[in-house]
Scaffold this motif. Sequence first.
Motif, PDB file in Angstrom:
ATOM      1  N   GLU A 187       0.825  -1.202   0.000  1.00 24.36           N
ATOM      2  CA  GLU A 187       0.000   0.000   0.000  1.00 24.36           C
ATOM      3  C   GLU A 187       0.863   1.258   0.000  1.00 24.36           C
ATOM      4  O   GLU A 187       1.937   1.283   0.615  1.00 24.36           O
ATOM      5  CB  GLU A 187      -0.916   0.046   1.240  1.00 24.36           C
ATOM      6  CG  GLU A 187      -1.909  -1.094   1.343  1.00 24.36           C
ATOM      7  CD  GLU A 187      -2.711  -1.043   2.631  1.00 24.36           C
ATOM      8  OE1 GLU A 187      -2.574  -0.058   3.388  1.00 24.36           O
ATOM      9  OE2 GLU A 187      -3.483  -1.984   2.893  1.00 24.36           O
ATOM     10  N   PHE A 188       0.371   2.273  -0.685  1.00 24.21           N
ATOM     11  CA  PHE A 188       0.945   3.616  -0.627  1.00 24.21           C
ATOM     12  C   PHE A 188      -0.220   4.544  -0.329  1.00 24.21           C
ATOM     13  O   PHE A 188      -1.131   4.692  -1.155  1.00 24.21           O
ATOM     14  CB  PHE A 188       1.604   3.982  -1.961  1.00 24.21           C
ATOM     15  CG  PHE A 188       2.307   5.315  -1.960  1.00 24.21           C
ATOM     16  CD1 PHE A 188       3.687   5.376  -2.023  1.00 24.21           C
ATOM     17  CD2 PHE A 188       1.604   6.520  -1.898  1.00 24.21           C
ATOM     18  CE1 PHE A 188       4.352   6.593  -2.025  1.00 24.21           C
ATOM     19  CE2 PHE A 188       2.251   7.740  -1.890  1.00 24.21           C
ATOM     20  CZ  PHE A 188       3.636   7.787  -1.963  1.00 24.21           C
ATOM     21  N   PHE A 217      -6.634   2.985  -6.215  1.00 26.75           N
ATOM     22  CA  PHE A 217      -6.573   2.039  -7.334  1.00 26.75           C
ATOM     23  C   PHE A 217      -5.391   1.103  -7.119  1.00 26.75           C
ATOM     24  O   PHE A 217      -4.463   1.405  -6.355  1.00 26.75           O
ATOM     25  CB  PHE A 217      -6.420   2.783  -8.669  1.00 26.75           C
ATOM     26  CG  PHE A 217      -5.103   3.515  -8.813  1.00 26.75           C
ATOM     27  CD1 PHE A 217      -4.012   2.919  -9.418  1.00 26.75           C
ATOM     28  CD2 PHE A 217      -4.959   4.808  -8.323  1.00 26.75           C
ATOM     29  CE1 PHE A 217      -2.801   3.586  -9.539  1.00 26.75           C
ATOM     30  CE2 PHE A 217      -3.756   5.488  -8.440  1.00 26.75           C
ATOM     31  CZ  PHE A 217      -2.678   4.870  -9.050  1.00 26.75           C
ATOM     32  N   ASN A 218      -5.399  -0.030  -7.797  1.00 22.19           N
ATOM     33  CA  ASN A 218      -4.301  -0.981  -7.763  1.00 22.19           C
ATOM     34  C   ASN A 218      -3.480  -0.859  -9.036  1.00 22.19           C
ATOM     35  O   ASN A 218      -4.054  -0.809 -10.143  1.00 22.19           O
ATOM     36  CB  ASN A 218      -4.819  -2.412  -7.642  1.00 22.19           C
ATOM     37  CG  ASN A 218      -5.437  -2.687  -6.292  1.00 22.19           C
ATOM     38  OD1 ASN A 218      -5.078  -2.066  -5.297  1.00 22.19           O
ATOM     39  ND2 ASN A 218      -6.381  -3.609  -6.245  1.00 22.19           N
ATOM     40  N   TRP A 242      -2.727   2.183  -4.267  1.00 25.32           N
ATOM     41  CA  TRP A 242      -2.469   3.606  -4.098  1.00 25.32           C
ATOM     42  C   TRP A 242      -3.765   4.244  -3.632  1.00 25.32           C
ATOM     43  O   TRP A 242      -4.801   4.103  -4.300  1.00 25.32           O
ATOM     44  CB  TRP A 242      -2.018   4.232  -5.412  1.00 25.32           C
ATOM     45  CG  TRP A 242      -0.733   3.683  -5.914  1.00 25.32           C
ATOM     46  CD1 TRP A 242      -0.521   2.476  -6.513  1.00 25.32           C
ATOM     47  CD2 TRP A 242       0.548   4.327  -5.866  1.00 25.32           C
ATOM     48  NE1 TRP A 242       0.799   2.309  -6.844  1.00 25.32           N
ATOM     49  CE2 TRP A 242       1.478   3.438  -6.460  1.00 25.32           C
ATOM     50  CE3 TRP A 242       0.991   5.557  -5.396  1.00 25.32           C
ATOM     51  CZ2 TRP A 242       2.834   3.749  -6.578  1.00 25.32           C
ATOM     52  CZ3 TRP A 242       2.341   5.867  -5.509  1.00 25.32           C
ATOM     53  CH2 TRP A 242       3.250   4.969  -6.095  1.00 25.32           C
ATOM     54  N   LYS A 243      -3.716   4.950  -2.506  1.00 23.55           N
ATOM     55  CA  LYS A 243      -4.982   5.457  -1.981  1.00 23.55           C
ATOM     56  C   LYS A 243      -4.826   6.791  -1.259  1.00 23.55           C
ATOM     57  O   LYS A 243      -3.747   7.153  -0.779  1.00 23.55           O
ATOM     58  CB  LYS A 243      -5.613   4.428  -1.049  1.00 23.55           C
ATOM     59  CG  LYS A 243      -4.770   4.030   0.160  1.00 23.55           C
ATOM     60  CD  LYS A 243      -5.473   2.922   0.928  1.00 23.55           C
ATOM     61  CE  LYS A 243      -4.717   2.559   2.186  1.00 23.55           C
ATOM     62  NZ  LYS A 243      -5.409   1.512   2.962  1.00 23.55           N
ATOM     63  N   LEU A 244      -5.945   7.479  -1.204  1.00 21.96           N
ATOM     64  CA  LEU A 244      -6.080   8.709  -0.436  1.00 21.96           C
ATOM     65  C   LEU A 244      -7.010   8.403   0.719  1.00 21.96           C
ATOM     66  O   LEU A 244      -8.133   7.928   0.514  1.00 21.96           O
ATOM     67  CB  LEU A 244      -6.666   9.815  -1.308  1.00 21.96           C
ATOM     68  CG  LEU A 244      -6.819  11.198  -0.671  1.00 21.96           C
ATOM     69  CD1 LEU A 244      -5.449  11.795  -0.380  1.00 21.96           C
ATOM     70  CD2 LEU A 244      -7.606  12.123  -1.601  1.00 21.96           C
ATOM     71  N   SER A 245      -6.534   8.656   1.953  1.00 22.08           N
ATOM     72  CA  SER A 245      -7.294   8.291   3.146  1.00 22.08           C
ATOM     73  C   SER A 245      -7.861   9.523   3.843  1.00 22.08           C
ATOM     74  O   SER A 245      -7.474  10.660   3.552  1.00 22.08           O
ATOM     75  CB  SER A 245      -6.428   7.478   4.100  1.00 22.08           C
ATOM     76  OG  SER A 245      -5.995   6.270   3.472  1.00 22.08           O
ATOM     77  N   ALA A 246      -8.763   9.266   4.774  1.00 21.91           N
ATOM     78  CA  ALA A 246      -9.614  10.327   5.331  1.00 21.91           C
ATOM     79  C   ALA A 246      -8.889  11.314   6.235  1.00 21.91           C
ATOM     80  O   ALA A 246      -9.247  12.488   6.297  1.00 21.91           O
ATOM     81  CB  ALA A 246     -10.785   9.697   6.085  1.00 21.91           C
ATOM     82  N   ILE A 247      -7.874  10.856   6.981  1.00 23.69           N
ATOM     83  CA  ILE A 247      -7.193  11.736   7.938  1.00 23.69           C
ATOM     84  C   ILE A 247      -5.889  12.214   7.312  1.00 23.69           C
ATOM     85  O   ILE A 247      -4.928  11.445   7.204  1.00 23.69           O
ATOM     86  CB  ILE A 247      -6.918  10.996   9.262  1.00 23.69           C
ATOM     87  CG1 ILE A 247      -8.217  10.415   9.825  1.00 23.69           C
ATOM     88  CG2 ILE A 247      -6.269  11.923  10.284  1.00 23.69           C
ATOM     89  CD1 ILE A 247      -8.022   9.532  11.036  1.00 23.69           C
ATOM     90  N   PRO A 248      -5.803  13.478   6.885  1.00 15.93           N
ATOM     91  CA  PRO A 248      -4.680  13.939   6.068  1.00 15.93           C
ATOM     92  C   PRO A 248      -3.450  14.361   6.859  1.00 15.93           C
ATOM     93  O   PRO A 248      -2.724  15.265   6.446  1.00 15.93           O
ATOM     94  CB  PRO A 248      -5.287  15.134   5.331  1.00 15.93           C
ATOM     95  CG  PRO A 248      -6.234  15.716   6.320  1.00 15.93           C
ATOM     96  CD  PRO A 248      -6.817  14.543   7.078  1.00 15.93           C
ATOM     97  N   LEU A 249      -3.199  13.731   7.989  1.00 16.04           N
ATOM     98  CA  LEU A 249      -2.076  14.156   8.843  1.00 16.04           C
ATOM     99  C   LEU A 249      -0.907  13.190   8.736  1.00 16.04           C
ATOM    100  O   LEU A 249      -0.346  12.746   9.736  1.00 16.04           O
ATOM    101  CB  LEU A 249      -2.542  14.282  10.301  1.00 16.04           C
ATOM    102  CG  LEU A 249      -3.665  15.284  10.552  1.00 16.04           C
ATOM    103  CD1 LEU A 249      -4.034  15.305  12.025  1.00 16.04           C
ATOM    104  CD2 LEU A 249      -3.269  16.681  10.073  1.00 16.04           C
ATOM    105  N   GLY A 250      -0.522  12.851   7.538  1.00 15.88           N
ATOM    106  CA  GLY A 250       0.598  11.940   7.348  1.00 15.88           C
ATOM    107  C   GLY A 250       0.346  10.990   6.201  1.00 15.88           C
ATOM    108  O   GLY A 250      -0.470  11.255   5.318  1.00 15.88           O
TER     109      GLY A 250
END
Length: 380
Positions: free
Chosen positions: A50-51, A62-63, A70-78
């Motif tokens: 995972e990235f 997406f894979n 490769w993903k964008l996650s909900a908590i943008p602190l890192g």
Amino acid sequence: MNEFLTTFFSFDNIVITTIIPFLFVLTVVVFVHEMGHYLVGRWCGIGVREFSIGFGPELLGFNDRRGTRWKLSAIPLGGYVKFVGDMSVTSEPSNREEDDSLSAEERKVAFHLQPVWKRAATVFAGPLFNFLLAIAVFTVMFSMYGRYVAEPTVAEVRADSPADVAGFQPGDRFVSVDGRRIDTFGDVQRLVSGRAGDSIVFVMLRDGEEVTLTATPEVVEQEDALGNTIRLGVIGVVNNAELGKPRHLTFNPVEAVGEAAKETGFIIARTGQFLQRFAVGREDRCQLGGPVKIADMAGRAAALGFEWLVQLVALLSVGIGFLNLLPIPPLDGGHLVFYGVEAVMRRPVSERIMEMVYRIGLVLVLAFMVFVFWNDLFGC
């Protein structure tokens, strides 16, 4: 609808003026850091599961053809890169159950089964890329705007200041500060500003002869370009146009890279100096801030112009890179300490000791996060 759009896109709207600049700054810094881990890890033949930019629930992703998510996650602190064989997103060492679940093909690319130099290179690459990002930003800035400098001469000595007490005189020219050669008046300010309360040796050129003076900078509060109140060390000397002969320096691309590397090196050294002084109670705790302070600075920088926002990216990138090199698990520096011990002992640190140290390190990291959040919201 028109009223909503007018309100949303107004200059005073916090989404436009603060949140978006904050997310831009943090996302760039985190992406570059994690990309360093990813690229060097891939170069070393390590598999990546995972990235992620951000933590928590996945918002979108997406894979790729290698199977990396490769993903964008909900908590943008890192963010994080999870390699094959990692127990968690903090890249803790794999345990026996995890090992048993790996296929023969996965074991060939598992992070924890790689030679120690590959693991160390992959971990060090994150902070390294942060420093390279800063060098790239400063290179562009110096290429575009150059730098204004002045001769390191004393035009005036403030009465009863440390410089006055030490015997500085108008017309003196700085030769060195604590053994470091001085070329511009800015060099003096940079070397003195972080040394409030320290005894500093100055070599001055006076009437063709070198004179050695010792002064202890005093603390003054000033407001920086972003409106932050900062505490600096000063000795009480003033430069002017007549003696300073201010001039504008320009740099070709190669010279700009060298100047950018020196600037980045100075910021790294200054960060280390500050943390060392802070640890022994010689710096104001309000000089440290967390996400709220960063968001506020990002908003102010964006209001001044995009070039200010990019410079903030460079400064934050150096700070993130430096902090990640501290020898505290689960930070990158903690991993590097374990790999160094493993390289010397020619065997990994025992799982029991590693787990105990990881828990202590995690408590320290969480305590620091609580501290800066407190500073942001209530302490300062």
